[in-house]
Each structure stands twice: as C-alpha cells, then as structure tokens.
Design an enzyme around this catalytic site. Structure first.
Site, PDB file in Angstrom:
ATOM      1  N   GLY A  45       3.713 -60.176 -28.957  1.00  0.00           N
ATOM      2  CA  GLY A  45       3.397 -61.186 -27.959  1.00  0.00           C
ATOM      3  C   GLY A  45       1.919 -61.128 -27.637  1.00  0.00           C
ATOM      4  O   GLY A  45       1.269 -60.084 -27.809  1.00  0.00           O
ATOM      5  N   GLN A  50      -5.405 -62.325 -22.577  1.00  0.00           N
ATOM      6  CA  GLN A  50      -5.753 -61.244 -23.499  1.00  0.00           C
ATOM      7  C   GLN A  50      -6.812 -61.665 -24.519  1.00  0.00           C
ATOM      8  O   GLN A  50      -7.381 -60.819 -25.196  1.00  0.00           O
ATOM      9  CB  GLN A  50      -4.505 -60.737 -24.223  1.00  0.00           C
ATOM     10  CG  GLN A  50      -3.531 -60.035 -23.296  1.00  0.00           C
ATOM     11  CD  GLN A  50      -2.319 -59.574 -24.054  1.00  0.00           C
ATOM     12  OE1 GLN A  50      -1.385 -60.330 -24.268  1.00  0.00           O
ATOM     13  NE2 GLN A  50      -2.358 -58.319 -24.500  1.00  0.00           N
ATOM     14  N   CYS A  98       1.058 -52.481 -25.256  1.00  0.00           N
ATOM     15  CA  CYS A  98       0.295 -53.703 -25.020  1.00  0.00           C
ATOM     16  C   CYS A  98      -0.978 -53.659 -25.849  1.00  0.00           C
ATOM     17  O   CYS A  98      -1.649 -52.623 -25.899  1.00  0.00           O
ATOM     18  CB  CYS A  98      -0.035 -53.809 -23.532  1.00  0.00           C
ATOM     19  SG  CYS A  98      -0.936 -55.294 -23.078  1.00  0.00           S
ATOM     20  N   LEU A  99      -1.321 -54.783 -26.461  1.00  0.00           N
ATOM     21  CA  LEU A  99      -2.547 -54.851 -27.255  1.00  0.00           C
ATOM     22  C   LEU A  99      -3.788 -54.634 -26.399  1.00  0.00           C
ATOM     23  O   LEU A  99      -4.811 -54.167 -26.902  1.00  0.00           O
ATOM     24  CB  LEU A  99      -2.631 -56.197 -27.984  1.00  0.00           C
ATOM     25  CG  LEU A  99      -1.502 -56.468 -28.978  1.00  0.00           C
ATOM     26  CD1 LEU A  99      -1.634 -57.880 -29.548  1.00  0.00           C
ATOM     27  CD2 LEU A  99      -1.469 -55.436 -30.080  1.00  0.00           C
ATOM     28  N   HIS A 140       7.055 -59.415 -20.174  1.00  0.00           N
ATOM     29  CA  HIS A 140       5.809 -58.668 -20.382  1.00  0.00           C
ATOM     30  C   HIS A 140       4.625 -59.637 -20.489  1.00  0.00           C
ATOM     31  O   HIS A 140       3.603 -59.455 -19.826  1.00  0.00           O
ATOM     32  CB  HIS A 140       5.921 -57.817 -21.651  1.00  0.00           C
ATOM     33  CG  HIS A 140       4.678 -57.075 -21.993  1.00  0.00           C
ATOM     34  ND1 HIS A 140       4.525 -55.728 -21.764  1.00  0.00           N
ATOM     35  CD2 HIS A 140       3.513 -57.495 -22.546  1.00  0.00           C
ATOM     36  CE1 HIS A 140       3.319 -55.349 -22.159  1.00  0.00           C
ATOM     37  NE2 HIS A 140       2.689 -56.410 -22.643  1.00  0.00           N
ATOM     38  N   GLU A 141       4.770 -60.663 -21.302  1.00  0.00           N
ATOM     39  CA  GLU A 141       3.685 -61.633 -21.488  1.00  0.00           C
ATOM     40  C   GLU A 141       3.485 -62.486 -20.227  1.00  0.00           C
ATOM     41  O   GLU A 141       2.358 -62.803 -19.862  1.00  0.00           O
ATOM     42  CB  GLU A 141       3.940 -62.508 -22.710  1.00  0.00           C
ATOM     43  CG  GLU A 141       4.033 -61.747 -24.018  1.00  0.00           C
ATOM     44  CD  GLU A 141       2.856 -60.829 -24.295  1.00  0.00           C
ATOM     45  OE1 GLU A 141       1.713 -61.160 -23.895  1.00  0.00           O
ATOM     46  OE2 GLU A 141       3.070 -59.758 -24.893  1.00  0.00           O
ATOM     47  N   HIS A 144       1.155 -61.027 -17.757  1.00  0.00           N
ATOM     48  CA  HIS A 144      -0.269 -61.270 -18.017  1.00  0.00           C
ATOM     49  C   HIS A 144      -0.736 -62.561 -17.346  1.00  0.00           C
ATOM     50  O   HIS A 144      -1.861 -62.636 -16.849  1.00  0.00           O
ATOM     51  CB  HIS A 144      -0.551 -61.356 -19.523  1.00  0.00           C
ATOM     52  CG  HIS A 144      -0.600 -60.042 -20.210  1.00  0.00           C
ATOM     53  ND1 HIS A 144      -1.523 -59.070 -19.908  1.00  0.00           N
ATOM     54  CD2 HIS A 144       0.170 -59.525 -21.201  1.00  0.00           C
ATOM     55  CE1 HIS A 144      -1.333 -58.021 -20.683  1.00  0.00           C
ATOM     56  NE2 HIS A 144      -0.306 -58.269 -21.471  1.00  0.00           N
TER      57      HIS A 144
END
Length: 182
Positions: A45, A50, A98-99, A140-141, A144
C-alpha cells in the site's frame, strides 16, 4: 515514474489530507506512478502523503497475502477520498510495517472488519465491507490520510524501545532499496 518516499519525521506525515475532485490534474498518471513506486519498494500500500502530496489518494495490492489470507487475492485498487463508515468491535493483531518507517515491524491491533466508501480512479463510487487483510491494509493507508503513522498506534513502552531506530529514520541514517526524502 518511481517517486521518492517520505521518511518518518517529515511534517507531511502528520497532516490530514484534502479530498480531490474529478478534475485533479493527471490523476491516472499519478496513480500509475504510485503503483510503480509501491512495487519498486516491495510495498502492499502507498498513500499520497508518503510521496509528499497532501491529497486523499492511496493504492493497495494485497495479492502477496493470498497464500495465508485468501481474501487478499486479486485486490489491486486505487482509492480516492475514502471514508470509514463503520468498524467492527472484533479486533485482531497483525504485524505491520511501513515504507515510511523502514525496518520496523510491530503488531498493531485494528478492527477486523470495516465498512468503507471511496471513489476509484474513474470517480465511480464504491461502498463495501472489507475484512481480514483487505481491512488491515486499508486502515493502515487510511491512517496516513489522517496524519497518522502506524507506530503511533503502539504502546508508549513499545515506542520508547523504538525511539533510537525512529530517530535514525528521521535523520536519514538508514539504507533502503528505494529513494527516500526527509
């Protein structure tokens, strides 16, 4: 085009995003770039903050979970202006990463089922119930877009243990296989 990913500590990750309209410039290209960036970084994701954009857009592909979580198979989706309408009382813990927070993976407790509304890249409206890994990645996304990073959902004690590693990410003292910006 592969875009750089914003690292933990960057101010954009703390801001709530703005919804967009159908006339947002080059939305389909942006979504294609987001998928390409996500795949290059081996993510499942990626949310617009991000990649340093304060807009309510995210992409998800849960296919990598299909062996352990069959409901994840074939769910590759671009999501615009999402809303969580309902959450289940039932929760489950699942290890998240997470990225924007590379190298840190921790169990996070979230609702196991959610009802959501969003628009796809053609601005068709969708309302559906997501369960399991689909619900997990969506939440999760979505966080953000609300200015939250998964480590904020950890206990104070757990975050204290991670303090040094988080500081290293903030100061760009880490190595990743993808380009990051502070």
């Amino acid at each position: 085009m592969i875009l750089p990913i914003v690292g933990y500590g960057h101010s954009i990750l703390r801001k709530k995003t703005e919804n967009i309209t159908k006339d947002y410039p080059d939305i389909k290209q942006l979504i294609a770039d987001m998928f390409e960036t996500m795949y290059k970084a081996s993510g499942v994701g990626l949310a617009a903050p991000q990649i340093n954009l304060p807009i309510s857009v995210l992409v998800i592909d849960t296919d990598v979970f299909k062996e352990s979580y069959p409901e994840g198979e074939g769910w590759r989706v671009a999501i615009i202006n999402p809303e969580i309408l309902e959450v289940s009382e039932e929760t489950w813990a699942f290890e998240e990463g997470c990225l924007s927070v590379p190298g840190i993976h921790e169990d996070v407790i979230r609702p196991s089922s959610i009802k959501v509304r969003y628009f796809d890249e053609d601005f068709n409206e969708h309302e559906e119930v997501l369960t399991g890994v689909r619900a997990r990645v969506f939440q999760h996304e979505y966080d953000h877009l609300q200015g939250k990073v998964f480590v904020e959902r950890l206990s104070n004690i757990k975050r204290a243990f991670l303090k040094r590693r988080l500081k290293d990410i903030e100061q760009n003292k880490i190595r990743t296989d993808y380009k990051m910006i502070k």
